[in-house]
Design an enzyme around this catalytic site. Sequence first.
Site, PDB file in Angstrom:
ATOM      1  CB  CYS A   7      44.760  37.577  41.240  1.00  0.00           C
ATOM      2  SG  CYS A   7      43.411  38.603  41.869  1.00  0.00           S
ATOM      3  CG  ASP A 122      40.910  40.460  33.210  1.00  0.00           C
ATOM      4  OD1 ASP A 122      41.254  39.546  32.436  1.00  0.00           O
ATOM      5  OD2 ASP A 122      40.481  40.250  34.356  1.00  0.00           O
TER       6      ASP A 122
END
Length: 205
Positions: A7, A122
């Site tokens: 990412c 996350d």
Amino acid sequence: MTRIKICGNTRKEDVDLAVELGVDLLGFIFGPSKRHVEVGQATALLADVPENIERVGVFVDESPATIREAIDACGLTAVQVYRGISDEDRGLGVTLLPALRIRNGEDLDGLHFETMDHPLLDTWVSETAGGGTGQTWAWTRATQLARRYPIIVSGGLNPANVAIAVERLKPWGVDVCSGVEAQPGQKDHAKLRAFVTAVRRADER
């Protein structure tokens, strides 16, 4: 085999290496971030990416209409959103990665998702912070959740610790951003290679 998501991509050479290494998903951050990319920039970065690699747009609290514009312009195949998933989001026609920021002591066993979603777990830092903080959370707390849903583990992963997350959780996927960077938005190619190698070796054990 564990899917690998890289990412926070902002540079063509980083995208090219990720493709060469055989990663499964490439993430581009359209929400507020040090790694923010504009739609035109992401379109250029994705121009030569093979169709078998998922193209993930990362958003924080942008509207479905804004997300739709990025999907259409960049050919996104998945969307990661750091807010609740709405009916409009479900009408976007792409894979959804509802992103949750996990707090210390939070009960994960009570979480429920749609079966077609791929929840991304996350680290909670603040109400407004998205991913890319480099901070970890207690991944082992998601053991039961990983058995029920195709989760993606994120938050503080790097070449040194990703094998632990893979071996203990056997998640659908792992997501890395700052853990393979030289600086925000710039990948360290040695770290990127080491991360992919670590995941693949963990898969073989």
